[in-house]
Design an enzyme around this catalytic site. Sequence first.
Site, PDB file in Angstrom:
ATOM      1  CG  HIS A 133      -0.244  -0.138   2.737  1.00  0.00           C
ATOM      2  ND1 HIS A 133      -0.023  -1.481   2.940  1.00  0.00           N
ATOM      3  CD2 HIS A 133       0.035   0.639   3.465  1.00  0.00           C
ATOM      4  CE1 HIS A 133       0.829  -1.331   4.115  1.00  0.00           C
ATOM      5  NE2 HIS A 133       0.829  -0.239   4.419  1.00  0.00           N
TER       6      HIS A 133
ATOM      7  CG  HIS B 164       1.126   5.322   4.254  1.00  0.00           C
ATOM      8  ND1 HIS B 164       0.292   5.145   5.268  1.00  0.00           N
ATOM      9  CD2 HIS B 164       1.863   4.137   4.250  1.00  0.00           C
ATOM     10  CE1 HIS B 164       0.505   3.988   6.060  1.00  0.00           C
ATOM     11  NE2 HIS B 164       1.413   3.400   5.223  1.00  0.00           N
TER      12      HIS B 164
END
Length: 140
Positions: free
Chosen positions: A102, A104
């Site tokens: 992922h 951010h």
Amino acid sequence: MGYDDDNVFAKILRDEMPSHRVYEDEQTLAFMDIMPVSKGHTLVIPKTKGENIFDLDAESLAAVIKTTKRVAEAIKKALEPSGVIVTQLNGAKAGQTVFHYHMHIIPVYEKAPFQPHANDLEDSEILASTAETIKQTLLQ
Ligand code: 5GP
């Protein structure tokens, strides 16, 4: 060990766990971080399985950065932060806590200090309202 199909982001992708989604396409999903370090903290994930940058093919990573730019632009426009951090962690020793890759997107506000990383659960209504603001800006 290898990729765990039951990690929270895999469950969010399968809609087995709720999330405040702001953007989705064939290859990626963007949603609000549930323990934001700042208002508008958003995560972008690939739909491809992989724990970190080393597991993913270049095409999936390119799709993530494309969505990241699109969502970061909407956050910049909608929330008017002083700056925006785009970052990602690879491996527990680097601080990674959820093992589905992922990115951010973290807005920085001059007058508001960061909350500690992955610490306090944000009120669901605040997350929903921020997600809606970002979504509306993406539609403009
Ligand atoms: P990492 O430390 O792996 O780079 O970041 C994981 C991020 O996921 C943290 O910022 C944390 O707040 C967020 N997070 C952890 N569990 C959940 C969850 O169930 N839902 C959402 N939306 N975010 C989560």
